[in-house]
Scaffold this motif. Structure first.
Motif, PDB file in Angstrom:
ATOM      1  N   VAL A   1       0.836  -1.208  -0.067  1.00  0.00           N
ATOM      2  CA  VAL A   1      -0.015  -0.061  -0.051  1.00  0.00           C
ATOM      3  C   VAL A   1       0.907   1.349   0.132  1.00  0.00           C
ATOM      4  O   VAL A   1       0.673   2.199  -0.795  1.00  0.00           O
ATOM      5  CB  VAL A   1      -0.873   0.092   1.424  1.00  0.00           C
ATOM      6  CG1 VAL A   1      -1.769   1.411   1.338  1.00  0.00           C
ATOM      7  CG2 VAL A   1      -1.925  -1.130   1.071  1.00  0.00           C
ATOM      8  N   LEU A   2       1.924   1.266   0.736  1.00  0.00           N
ATOM      9  CA  LEU A   2       2.620   2.526   0.820  1.00  0.00           C
ATOM     10  C   LEU A   2       3.516   2.716  -0.444  1.00  0.00           C
ATOM     11  O   LEU A   2       3.896   3.906  -0.848  1.00  0.00           O
ATOM     12  CB  LEU A   2       3.918   2.271   1.910  1.00  0.00           C
ATOM     13  CG  LEU A   2       3.687   2.181   3.301  1.00  0.00           C
ATOM     14  CD1 LEU A   2       4.195   1.947   4.279  1.00  0.00           C
ATOM     15  CD2 LEU A   2       2.964   3.718   3.755  1.00  0.00           C
TER      16      LEU A   2
ATOM     17  N   LEU B   1      -1.597   7.282  -1.139  1.00  0.00           N
ATOM     18  CA  LEU B   1      -1.968   7.686   0.258  1.00  0.00           C
ATOM     19  C   LEU B   1      -1.915   9.226   0.102  1.00  0.00           C
ATOM     20  O   LEU B   1      -0.797   9.718  -0.278  1.00  0.00           O
ATOM     21  CB  LEU B   1      -1.342   7.107   1.388  1.00  0.00           C
ATOM     22  CG  LEU B   1      -1.529   5.594   1.511  1.00  0.00           C
ATOM     23  CD1 LEU B   1      -0.493   5.033   2.383  1.00  0.00           C
ATOM     24  CD2 LEU B   1      -2.829   5.096   1.832  1.00  0.00           C
ATOM     25  N   ILE B   2      -2.511   9.968   0.847  1.00  0.00           N
ATOM     26  CA  ILE B   2      -2.379  11.331   1.184  1.00  0.00           C
ATOM     27  C   ILE B   2      -1.402  11.640   2.008  1.00  0.00           C
ATOM     28  O   ILE B   2      -1.651  11.457   3.290  1.00  0.00           O
ATOM     29  CB  ILE B   2      -4.112  11.988   1.384  1.00  0.00           C
ATOM     30  CG1 ILE B   2      -4.993  11.636   0.347  1.00  0.00           C
ATOM     31  CG2 ILE B   2      -3.791  13.507   1.702  1.00  0.00           C
ATOM     32  CD1 ILE B   2      -6.427  11.928   0.937  1.00  0.00           C
ATOM     33  N   PRO B   3      -0.384  12.235   1.664  1.00  0.00           N
ATOM     34  CA  PRO B   3       0.689  12.567   2.669  1.00  0.00           C
ATOM     35  C   PRO B   3       0.298  13.410   3.842  1.00  0.00           C
ATOM     36  O   PRO B   3       0.786  12.862   4.947  1.00  0.00           O
ATOM     37  CB  PRO B   3       1.597  13.253   1.712  1.00  0.00           C
ATOM     38  CG  PRO B   3       1.395  12.900   0.440  1.00  0.00           C
ATOM     39  CD  PRO B   3      -0.246  12.570   0.162  1.00  0.00           C
TER      40      PRO B   3
ATOM     41  N   THR C   1      -0.937  10.825   6.433  1.00  0.00           N
ATOM     42  CA  THR C   1      -0.210   9.611   6.579  1.00  0.00           C
ATOM     43  C   THR C   1       0.757   9.813   7.664  1.00  0.00           C
ATOM     44  O   THR C   1       1.511  10.875   7.530  1.00  0.00           O
ATOM     45  CB  THR C   1       0.288   9.124   5.207  1.00  0.00           C
ATOM     46  OG1 THR C   1      -0.770   8.896   4.386  1.00  0.00           O
ATOM     47  CG2 THR C   1       1.192   7.832   5.388  1.00  0.00           C
ATOM     48  N   ILE C   2       0.967   9.016   8.737  1.00  0.00           N
ATOM     49  CA  ILE C   2       2.038   8.900   9.640  1.00  0.00           C
ATOM     50  C   ILE C   2       2.818   7.774   9.544  1.00  0.00           C
ATOM     51  O   ILE C   2       2.239   6.737  10.083  1.00  0.00           O
ATOM     52  CB  ILE C   2       1.404   9.579  11.056  1.00  0.00           C
ATOM     53  CG1 ILE C   2       0.859  10.820  11.201  1.00  0.00           C
ATOM     54  CG2 ILE C   2       2.843   9.453  11.866  1.00  0.00           C
ATOM     55  CD1 ILE C   2       0.089  11.202  12.354  1.00  0.00           C
ATOM     56  N   ILE C   3       4.013   8.063   9.136  1.00  0.00           N
ATOM     57  CA  ILE C   3       4.766   6.790   9.228  1.00  0.00           C
ATOM     58  C   ILE C   3       6.179   7.065  10.082  1.00  0.00           C
ATOM     59  O   ILE C   3       6.934   7.802   9.766  1.00  0.00           O
ATOM     60  CB  ILE C   3       5.610   6.457   7.735  1.00  0.00           C
ATOM     61  CG1 ILE C   3       4.309   6.296   6.871  1.00  0.00           C
ATOM     62  CG2 ILE C   3       6.532   5.125   7.980  1.00  0.00           C
ATOM     63  CD1 ILE C   3       4.660   6.124   5.158  1.00  0.00           C
TER      64      ILE C   3
ATOM     65  N   ILE D   1       1.227   3.190  12.888  1.00  0.00           N
ATOM     66  CA  ILE D   1       1.145   3.873  11.547  1.00  0.00           C
ATOM     67  C   ILE D   1      -0.340   4.373  11.273  1.00  0.00           C
ATOM     68  O   ILE D   1      -1.191   3.847  11.661  1.00  0.00           O
ATOM     69  CB  ILE D   1       1.480   2.815  10.562  1.00  0.00           C
ATOM     70  CG1 ILE D   1       1.953   3.526   9.259  1.00  0.00           C
ATOM     71  CG2 ILE D   1       0.695   1.746  10.375  1.00  0.00           C
ATOM     72  CD1 ILE D   1       2.573   2.775   8.194  1.00  0.00           C
ATOM     73  N   ALA D   2      -0.219   5.478  10.786  1.00  0.00           N
ATOM     74  CA  ALA D   2      -1.767   6.275  10.006  1.00  0.00           C
ATOM     75  C   ALA D   2      -1.534   6.134   8.691  1.00  0.00           C
ATOM     76  O   ALA D   2      -0.751   6.747   8.019  1.00  0.00           O
ATOM     77  CB  ALA D   2      -1.572   7.517  10.671  1.00  0.00           C
TER      78      ALA D   2
END
Length: 126
Positions: free
Chosen positions: A10-11, A16-18, A21-23, A58-59
């Protein structure tokens, strides 16, 4: 296919909307995982531990999986996110949530449940 592999796929899509998204910059340390298990008074499931070791929570746009220790502050800490009396599901802990008000629970046997926090409906997802 493992949960870690699926999340990596997925990443890699770039979809994904930056801003949503929290990585985390590092995975959870074994000591942080052990401390979280002590606070929860149960072991975390194998797949969940694998995710924590990679990202420590992770979000991904709307779905957030909580992490361990102080490093998890951006995504939420598992032990600080627990719901009291998890709607009658024996041994369930809260592992994540989403923006629509759903809460994700995991039982000792690894099954994942979703709780609609508005209506109280509970369904097994996996």
């Amino acid at each position: 296919m493992s949960a870690v592999t699926k999340i990596q796929e997925v990443l890699a899509t770039g979809l994904l909307i930056p801003q949503l998204t929290i990585i985390p910059s590092r995975g959870a340390l074994d000591e942080e995982i052990r401390q979280e298990e002590v606070l929860l008074r149960r072991r975390l499931c194998f797949d969940h531990v694998a995710i924590l070791r990679c990202w420590n929570g992770i979000a991904l746009d709307v779905v957030r999986l909580f992490g361990c220790g102080e490093n998890a502050s951006n995504v939420g800490r598992i032990s600080s996110s627990q719901i009291k009396n998890c709607v009658g599901i024996e041994g369930a802990i809260t592992i994540g949530s989403d923006a629509a008000g759903f809460v994700y629970l995991q039982t000792c046997d690894g099954h994942v449940w979703v709780l609609d926090s508005d209506g109280g409906k509970v369904e097994q997802l996996a």
